[in-house]
Design an enzyme around this catalytic site. Sequence first.
Site, PDB file in Angstrom:
ATOM      1  N   ILE A  97      45.126   4.403  44.740  1.00  0.00           N
ATOM      2  CA  ILE A  97      44.708   3.068  44.296  1.00  0.00           C
ATOM      3  C   ILE A  97      45.512   2.574  43.105  1.00  0.00           C
ATOM      4  O   ILE A  97      45.264   1.477  42.603  1.00  0.00           O
ATOM      5  CB  ILE A  97      43.205   3.040  43.959  1.00  0.00           C
ATOM      6  CG1 ILE A  97      42.871   4.084  42.884  1.00  0.00           C
ATOM      7  CG2 ILE A  97      42.365   3.235  45.199  1.00  0.00           C
ATOM      8  CD1 ILE A  97      41.413   4.006  42.406  1.00  0.00           C
ATOM      9  N   GLY A  98      46.477   3.368  42.643  1.00  0.00           N
ATOM     10  CA  GLY A  98      47.301   2.899  41.534  1.00  0.00           C
ATOM     11  C   GLY A  98      48.245   3.969  41.056  1.00  0.00           C
ATOM     12  O   GLY A  98      48.122   5.143  41.397  1.00  0.00           O
ATOM     13  N   GLY A 101      52.949   5.042  34.410  1.00  0.00           N
ATOM     14  CA  GLY A 101      54.040   5.845  33.876  1.00  0.00           C
ATOM     15  C   GLY A 101      53.681   7.299  33.687  1.00  0.00           C
ATOM     16  O   GLY A 101      54.557   8.156  33.628  1.00  0.00           O
ATOM     17  N   MET A 102      52.406   7.603  33.598  1.00  0.00           N
ATOM     18  CA  MET A 102      51.985   8.966  33.332  1.00  0.00           C
ATOM     19  C   MET A 102      51.295   9.638  34.516  1.00  0.00           C
ATOM     20  O   MET A 102      51.234  10.856  34.585  1.00  0.00           O
ATOM     21  CB  MET A 102      51.008   8.990  32.139  1.00  0.00           C
ATOM     22  CG  MET A 102      51.641   8.601  30.820  1.00  0.00           C
ATOM     23  SD  MET A 102      52.753   9.883  30.210  1.00  0.00           S
ATOM     24  CE  MET A 102      53.242   9.167  28.641  1.00  0.00           C
ATOM     25  N   VAL A 105      46.998   7.650  40.706  1.00  0.00           N
ATOM     26  CA  VAL A 105      45.552   7.452  40.692  1.00  0.00           C
ATOM     27  C   VAL A 105      45.041   7.373  42.130  1.00  0.00           C
ATOM     28  O   VAL A 105      45.574   6.594  42.936  1.00  0.00           O
ATOM     29  CB  VAL A 105      45.164   6.176  39.925  1.00  0.00           C
ATOM     30  CG1 VAL A 105      43.644   6.082  39.794  1.00  0.00           C
ATOM     31  CG2 VAL A 105      45.819   6.147  38.550  1.00  0.00           C
ATOM     32  N   LYS A 120      42.859  11.320  38.802  1.00  0.00           N
ATOM     33  CA  LYS A 120      44.181  11.034  38.249  1.00  0.00           C
ATOM     34  C   LYS A 120      45.001  12.317  38.217  1.00  0.00           C
ATOM     35  O   LYS A 120      44.526  13.357  37.761  1.00  0.00           O
ATOM     36  CB  LYS A 120      44.063  10.439  36.846  1.00  0.00           C
ATOM     37  CG  LYS A 120      43.622   8.986  36.840  1.00  0.00           C
ATOM     38  CD  LYS A 120      43.927   8.332  35.499  1.00  0.00           C
ATOM     39  CE  LYS A 120      43.679   6.838  35.552  1.00  0.00           C
ATOM     40  NZ  LYS A 120      44.082   6.168  34.305  1.00  0.00           N
ATOM     41  N   ASP A 213      46.966   2.399  22.867  1.00  0.00           N
ATOM     42  CA  ASP A 213      47.496   1.571  23.957  1.00  0.00           C
ATOM     43  C   ASP A 213      46.394   0.647  24.479  1.00  0.00           C
ATOM     44  O   ASP A 213      46.200   0.513  25.677  1.00  0.00           O
ATOM     45  CB  ASP A 213      48.043   2.443  25.081  1.00  0.00           C
ATOM     46  CG  ASP A 213      48.946   1.641  26.024  1.00  0.00           C
ATOM     47  OD1 ASP A 213      49.418   0.552  25.629  1.00  0.00           O
ATOM     48  OD2 ASP A 213      49.168   2.088  27.159  1.00  0.00           O
TER      49      ASP A 213
END
Length: 938
Positions: A97-98, A101-102, A105, A120, A213
């Site tokens: 679903i996504g 950069g790290m 997901v 994740k 962030d």
Amino acid sequence: MSSPERHRRAMDLFQRALDLGPERRASWVAEQTEDDADLRSDVESLIRAHEMTGGILDQPPPGEGASGAGSLPFSIEEIEATLRESLADSYRVVEEIGRGGMAFVFLAWERKHDRRVVLKVLRPELALLYGSERFEREVKLAAQLSHPHIVGLIDSGTAEGLFYYVMPYVEGETLKERLLRRGPLPVEEAMTLLRDVASALAHAHGLGIVHRDLKPANVLCAGSHAYLMDFGVAKTLAPGDDTVTQPGLVVGTPQYMAPEQARSDPTVDHRLDLYAWGLLAYEMLLGDPYQTDPSRPPTEGVTEPVARYVRSLRPEIPPGIATLVGRCVEPESEVRPESAEGIVTELDAHPVVTHSSSRTTRVLVWAAATVVVAAAATFFGSLGDRAGTELGLPGPVAVAPFTNETDEPALDPLGRLAGDWIAQGLQQAGLVPVLPWPTALESAERAVAASTRGAHPDLVSFLAEDVDAGTVITGSFYEIGSEIRFGATVTNARDGTVLSAPEPVTAHRDSAEAAIRELRDRLMGSLAVFSSERISDVPGLTHRPPTFEAYRVFDRGMELYLNQDYGQAAAEFQRAFELDTTFTVSLLSRATNLYNQGRYAAVDSVLTFLEPRRDRLSEYHDLRFRYMRAVLDGDEQRALRLAHQASELGPNTRASYNSALMAVHLNRPLEALRILEAIDPDRGSMRGWAQYWTQLTHALHLIGEHEREIDAAEEMRARYPERRVATVLHARALAAAARVDDLERLLDEIATLPPRTYWSHGGALVVAGEELAAHGGLRLGTPYLERAVAWLEGQLAADSTDRSHRYWLGSALYDLGLWTEAGDTFESLAHEYPDRTDYRGMSALSVAQQGDRQAAENRLGPEPAYNREEYIAYRGRVEAALGDPNRALDLFSEALGRGVDGWPWLHASARSDLWRLAGDPRFDRLVAGTEEVPSRSP
């Protein structure tokens, strides 16, 4: 395009490009900047810098010689396949679903708890770079964050070398998505979201954790609430970063970085998050990201210019809020607020006005009656030695080791583990005084020793005598197949009364600790009931006590409910149920608050959901369910009977109050007065309930006891000076008693109060004018109504959108017989809020007064599915205005038989149409009381 505009546009395109895969970025940027080569060059430069060799994400994976590198999957297809196979016993991976950069997901289904979760997975190149030790340390750090508005961690681990962590799945959209979809947010909505974010930051900062962030993409919006994401894991994986607050590390998104963060200042602290919060606030309120003025010297303050600009575009924003936004985006960190907790305090000090729903009193209150929870301090030690003595729970509490009822002596340690953990939980929560676990354990062992000598002492009695325990928690556990069932009982050691017996908790024998934790949470929830003066007298709450965490969220909902913030309260009650799906009482509270918002279809949906689950409700709460169904169905006669039954189970609870409320709606003021005078407003669940005094003034007003009404209104003002409705009730009573001099002094006093509220100075003038006209003729009321028109028009000249002022203006114009002007005002409101029967009804009345039946019927519209009694009452008023008294009386009889929630105001506010019925014997019988006025209570 000016330089600031170009920079803003370039940063926006840069951020959006990062959300795309690398293979799509170039073509997408070219499409977006087709006519502006310079802009395209700026965006491409930002992307190149972001992807510059040497960055964390561009480190090539170690070679085949690196440990584990040869078998580690790197493509998204390989990663997904690995997860599906390795985690199959615990999670079913649904879909990607996504990605960022790290991490990648995935949406997944947790098999154990049968729920959706977010999984994740750390990008493999980062996993190889930093190893498991660092990942585990960062996960433990993030696991410390436990806050209602932080999406925290619920699990973590490795799968074939892939590091993953699991978070709750919260349905919603990111703040970035909401802003792109809707633009600037309504002020009330923005303030709620911003308070949630600030509260989450305050919690994290208190643990020494800085987000670094904070941006719209990292704020999840679910309904009217915000949840902060990506906290403390991915943003801390950097070389040499030993803590999340290490100076000198540049982590974050450039557009939302504080100046000191962008220049890698070694002295950065939590205030960089406050800067980002200010950027969020600016963007939510104005719709565009904040841009610094390149001509302004870095050391020059921006608070006042930003505040003025915000207010110039959104004048409805309180000045204090605009100033707070400006302070947060100050370039120098020491000028910003000191803490996120301070931001929360400032937000609470500058509340944004919400609108009440006309002059009605249909506010369901049974939710607060049944489960009002003490203030948060009650949960964390403020009770001290009082707890359990004055509040109905004898203290101190002793937790005995649980009895092993299995055939396996090897399981004996589980009994001691259960006692120890439960005692720990109660001590940490601070609900009641708790005897130290070793003390209780030693006493229980002495009881066992006495039993072996033939004494056979009762364990509860022994603990009461041996260590002076006031309340004893005992328990046992059984083996059922491969499962173990834990049960517990809370007993008053003074008289042997069983106070609570939560439902047993069952778990697989390999997961016995999980069952103990759940039982501990339910016992904490049960004791929270007894620890609260407000709810200790409400029956049925320990029938199925919730988990303590669900109870704490419920407590927040009750605080919002008591402040009449029904929308947010409803959301918190829903969340409490989601935390503990056995806590069905919380859904009843949600339904109550939805009703108070006029969201009748939503109430119907909640009650329909609860119907097959009524077996989980106690007798008291089942009566509450049936009461709410009766009110929703418009049968307040039945609702009154059900409220009476519930009040017999719980005297001096909100069930008694609701009986009085229904009696007022049914024009039975003497009955309402007898009920209210039997209630102690300073005890139990009635303590702090301002609406008690509202109904008391209504009952006295309806029987013409205006001097006593004045006393009740003055008492309400003294107790609840912040409740502006008390001033209007006071004005009504003074006008009805013809105490004009006192009325003028009161109006002068409240003229200086903030105008942006439903119960405003203008509203008080309208009510006073209507009452004077009703009791002494229009000649007496006209000056006040004209003053109201002048005041309200002055306010609307500054803000023409204020719904409350428009409603009161329309009412004053109608009272003055200015039918066309009143009709225009109400028709405009009805067009904007078509679900509001009162707006449509007043619009219809305005044209009915001019003799236009067809227009009146068109404006009133069809009968709604809910709240039909209000609609029927307006139909009766329309018929009266059109000159058909027989039809009008038939409709009024029907409406009053159901219950009319604006009845105490109606004789004055409806004077312009109901005067035609005055003198008709049927009408006189309809509105007259039939009992003698009771004497004042001693």
